[in-house]
Design a protein around this motif. Structure first.
Motif, short mmCIF file in Angstrom:
data_model
loop_
_atom_site.label_atom_id
_atom_site.label_comp_id
_atom_site.label_asym_id
_atom_site.label_seq_id
_atom_site.Cartn_x
_atom_site.Cartn_y
_atom_site.Cartn_z
N GLU A 163 0.90 -1.15 -0.11
CA GLU A 163 -0.10 0.05 0.00
C GLU A 163 0.83 1.26 0.07
O GLU A 163 0.39 2.44 -0.31
N ARG B 74 2.32 -0.33 -5.47
CA ARG B 74 1.55 0.42 -6.52
C ARG B 74 1.48 -0.14 -7.87
O ARG B 74 0.47 -0.37 -8.65
N HIS B 75 2.72 -0.75 -8.28
CA HIS B 75 2.81 -1.32 -9.68
C HIS B 75 2.17 -3.08 -9.54
O HIS B 75 1.54 -3.23 -10.59
N PHE C 96 -0.60 -3.57 -7.84
CA PHE C 96 -1.97 -3.43 -8.22
C PHE C 96 -2.46 -2.78 -9.60
O PHE C 96 -3.38 -3.09 -10.08
N ALA C 97 -1.51 -1.97 -10.13
CA ALA C 97 -1.74 -1.45 -11.45
C ALA C 97 -1.82 -2.57 -12.62
O ALA C 97 -2.51 -2.80 -13.46
N GLY D 149 -2.43 -5.86 -12.00
CA GLY D 149 -3.58 -6.63 -11.58
C GLY D 149 -4.80 -6.02 -12.28
O GLY D 149 -5.68 -6.62 -12.45
N GLY D 150 -4.71 -4.40 -12.16
CA GLY D 150 -5.82 -3.94 -12.71
C GLY D 150 -6.00 -3.65 -14.43
O GLY D 150 -6.85 -3.97 -15.05
N ASN D 151 -4.82 -3.54 -14.96
CA ASN D 151 -4.68 -3.36 -16.30
C ASN D 151 -3.22 -3.37 -16.69
O ASN D 151 -2.46 -2.61 -16.88
N GLY E 164 -5.85 -6.96 -8.58
CA GLY E 164 -6.35 -5.53 -8.59
C GLY E 164 -6.70 -4.97 -7.17
O GLY E 164 -6.76 -3.71 -7.18
N ARG E 165 -7.36 -5.98 -6.54
CA ARG E 165 -8.14 -5.52 -5.34
C ARG E 165 -7.86 -6.55 -4.24
O ARG E 165 -7.74 -7.85 -4.53
N LEU F 82 -6.00 2.98 -18.69
CA LEU F 82 -6.17 3.33 -17.18
C LEU F 82 -6.27 2.04 -16.44
O LEU F 82 -6.67 1.31 -16.99
N CYS F 83 -5.86 2.57 -15.23
CA CYS F 83 -6.20 1.01 -14.39
C CYS F 83 -7.30 1.55 -13.46
O CYS F 83 -7.16 2.40 -12.87
N ASN G 26 -8.88 0.07 -11.26
CA ASN G 26 -8.75 0.00 -9.66
C ASN G 26 -8.16 0.98 -9.11
O ASN G 26 -8.13 1.10 -7.67
N LEU G 27 -7.27 1.63 -9.60
CA LEU G 27 -6.55 2.63 -9.05
C LEU G 27 -7.10 4.04 -9.16
O LEU G 27 -7.93 4.40 -9.95
N LEU H 238 1.10 7.10 -12.57
CA LEU H 238 1.61 5.63 -12.87
C LEU H 238 2.91 5.43 -13.52
O LEU H 238 3.11 6.21 -14.66
N ILE I 146 5.83 6.04 -1.03
CA ILE I 146 5.35 6.90 -2.08
C ILE I 146 5.01 8.25 -1.34
O ILE I 146 4.16 8.25 -0.16
#
Ligand SMILES: Nc1ncnc2c1ncn2[C@@H]1O[C@H](COP(=O)(O)OP(=O)(O)O)[C@@H](O)[C@H]1O
Ligand SMILES: [Mg+2]
Lengths: 402, 263
Positions: free
Chosen positions: A263, A269-270, A272-273, A275-277, A344-345, B93-94, B96-97, B105, B121
């Motif tokens: 977190e 951060r990467h 999560f990114a 996992g998201g896209n 991502g979550r 874009l992501c 979930n973020l 990013l 961060i």
């Protein structure tokens, strides 16, 4: 738009808050609350069936039983955040623990060193998984399933003819059989609460100083109070039995470290990114394969740690260490508690919460002396329900006005 | 056509996919502070041209000049280094973020001091600059920059994607179909944002199918047909019918390939 927000804040605030909660529940955002409700229901049910269920002794046992799987689950969270799955965590935990046991018992390697070797071996397994997946684009579940079989074979090989290695080394067995006196337990509780509150206040002050929006003080206090009550209750309970187990401190420390990593840092951060896209992450210049490999290394290392804790609790390693339903439970736990199977979550804390949910059901059914057939059916049904809820909330999120 | 050395200038760009000549000897230029609409029928070669500039798909032939100097663009990094930013049609874009995380990013800001050694961060600084960036672009529709991008409207998402492309302080921004998936008011927002970019002195290239948008936002219109540049218009001196005719080739009859420049 802004007018709407202001009215929400004043007149119909209770109704609005309820509606907001309903929306969050429907979209899976209030997952933690839902899990607490789930635990309350499970505990109430089993307490009515058997009044020993909520006794300090049994609750302490529940923690000791679930420490290993919770540790493995913390590692699995890294992979789940990527949107992938690692089916080799059970076998990795069994194999690494076997190597540790054989080193200590047959080769008289100092136990601390043997544990470190087990962890390093776990890291190597993760490195292999990560390399195969990123380099050859083999689907994660295939390579980890195949690797799992190999690891089971290696475990049998390492354990040799008898198939069991008994452990009496005080360092290793002490990991799950050390309890702190009541005073230390209370100090840990106070420290835990003070640090959480302190960090939240500090963060809030920093945001305020920077002229950024801050949430209401009330909700910060409410959140701290809720987790404070949970911590105090836990220490009060374990102090009535043998005291705060060392292994509980270990598991919380691992979860805390993972929460920080996922977190607060750029790596997290990467994660999560991706996992998201994943494509968006790649175009943003993130070295997505590096991140993935690190995630697999962390996952397998934590699996090895879980194997060590399981060996400690059992005073032995045998052919079925790490086998059976362990891998399923380790993956199901975080998912039951709100980490997405689709990436991502999620959070490190779901590993602990999930282990409590699944452990409570298993422990309760054991107290009721149910047959294994019933136990498997019930646990399976719970997992199916959890995964269905996950998928439905995901669909709802997707169906939001675009 | 425009002054001596345009900001970005391509000459004789060709690209073939096997026997399919997607671009044949196309010249293209965009100047600082102008919005160029790149229009043409499906398959005319618009995306292929943009991809060549963005460095994601190299052209077979052609020379590139940036600020009057000859340059080579052989990778997305080359384009970024020169100051050319691309907003792709699928936005990238992501969901979930949150908005801040998406904007930064891949270029997260680290906290200072002890926290730096722990790779933490700096959310406060990032959020502050994010708010400043959105404000400077007059993006007022995003209420909460801590909201996940997945719960934003299409127009807000497009705004985030455009704002994101500006973080590297580019001097040219390429937008592929930025309004294709948007409703009326959201299209309005995005067109306004595009105009803001040009007013800040950036060269802006917009691919679009929608002629209404073209007339609302562009200074110049460049028309591609079957891989050739067939017309160039100044929006002030042209009618929709002229543009449609150039796009469809009606003006010259089917199959005509005489390039016609109207400046
Ligand atoms: N990657 C590719 N492989 C083969 N043909 C392509 C490829 N990309 C584009 N083309 C062809 O090149 C021509 C121009 O395509 P494109 O630039 O995508 O057109 P536009 O964006 O104007 O609709 C079309 O005939 C298309 O089929
Ligand atoms: Mg196109």
């Amino acid at each position: 738009m802004s007018d709407e927000r202001e009215t929400l804040g004043s007149s119909s605030s209770v109704g609005a808050a309820l509606r907001e909660l309903g929306r969050k529940l429907a979209q899976g955002e209030a997952g933690t609350l839902l899990v607490f409700i789930m635990v309350a229901v499970i505990w109430t049910f089993f307490q009515f069936q058997n009044p020993r269920f909520l006794s300090p002794g049994n609750l302490t046992n529940l923690m000791l039983q679930q420490a290993a799987v919770a540790t493995i689950s913390i590692g699995v969270v890294f992979i789940l955040l990527l949107g992938w799955i690692d089916l080799s965590v059970g076998a990795a935990s069994g194999f690494c623990a076997s190597v540790m046991a054989v080193l200590v018992v047959s080769h008289h390697v100092p136990s601390v060193l043997a544990v470190l070797i087990a962890l390093a071996l776990g890291a190597l397994i993760g490195l292999f998984n990560g390399f195969m997946i990123t380099r050859f684009r083999i689907p994660a579940f295939i390579i980890t399933l195949a690797g799992s079989l190999t690891l089971v074979g290696l475990q049998l090989l390492v354990l040799g003819d008898t198939g069991t290695v008994n452990l009496s080394d005080p360092f290793i067995t002490g990991l799950t059989n050390t309890f702190f006196p009541p005073l230390i337990g209370w100090i840990a509780a106070v420290l835990g609460i003070a640090i959480t509150l302190g960090l939240s206040l500090l963060e809030r002050a920093r945001r305020q100083a920077a002229g950024l929006k801050v949430g209401p003080m009330r909700s910060l206090i409410l959140r701290t109070a809720a987790s404070g009550v949970a911590i105090v209750a836990m220490v009060a309970v374990v102090n009535q039995d043998r005291g705060l187990p060392l292994v509980v401190v270990i598991v919380f420390a691992l979860a805390l470290a993972t929460a920080y990593l996922t977190e607060r840092t750029r790596f997290g951060r990467h994660l999560f990114a991706i996992g998201g896209n994943a494509e968006a992450a790649r175009r943003a210049g993130i070295k997505i394969d590096h991140v993935r490999i690190v995630a697999f290394v962390l996952c397998s290392t934590l699996a090895a740690a879980g194997g060590v804790l399981a060996a400690s609790r059992l005073y032995a390693v045998n052919q079925s260490s790490g086998a059976s339903d362990l891998v399923l439970m380790a993956i199901a736990g975080p998912v039951v508690a709100g980490t997405s199977l689709f990436g991502g979550r999620g959070s490190a804390w779901t590993a602990i919460l999930g282990a409590v949910v699944i452990g409570s059901i298993a422990n309760g059914m054991n107290l009721l002396a149910l047959s294994s057939s019933v136990k498997f059916i019930v646990t399976g049904a719970v997992l199916i329900v959890a995964v269905t809820i996950e998928s439905v909330t995901r669909m709802r999120r997707g169906a939001q006005p675009a | 056509m425009s002054a001596a050395s345009p900001l970005l200038c391509l000459k004789g760009v060709s690209k073939a996919f096997g026997a399919n000549q997607a671009l044949s000897g196309v010249d293209f230029e965009v100047d600082a502070g102008e919005v160029v609409a790149l229009v043409g029928d499906n398959g005319a070669g618009k995306s292929t041209l943009i991809k060549a500039v963005a460095g994601v798909q190299l052209a077979d032939e052609g020379t590139f000049h940036f600020n009057g100097k000859p340059v080579k663009i052989s990778s997305p990094q080359d384009a970024t280094t020169l100051g050319i930013a691309t907003v792709y049609q699928d936005l990238a874009l992501c969901d979930n973020l949150d908005v801040v995380a998406n904007l930064y990013l891949g270029r997260e800001v680290f906290a200072k001091g002890v926290a730096r050694t722990a790779y933490i961060i700096d959310e406060t600084t990032m959020e502050q600059s994010a708010l400043k960036l959105l404000e400077s672009l007059a993006v007022t529709t995003i209420q909460d920059v801590r909201e996940p991008v997945g719960s934003l409207s299409g127009g807000q998402r497009q705004s985030v994607a455009i704002a994101r492309s500006l973080l590297g302080e580019p001097s040219v921004v390429l937008l592929d179909e930025p309004t294709a998936a948007l409703g009326v008011s959201q299209t309005e927002q995005v067109l306004h944002l595009i105009r803001t970019l040009a007013d800040r002195g950036l060269g802006v290239v917009v691919i679009t199918h929608n002629l209404e948008n073209v007339f609302a936002v562009a200074d110049r219109i460049i028309v591609l047909r079957l891989g050739r540049r067939v017309a160039t218009f100044d929006v002030r001196g042209v009618t929709r019918e002229d543009v449609v005719a150039a796009i469809t080739g009606a003006e010259f009859g089917v199959g005509a390939d005489i390039p016609k420049e109207t400046a």
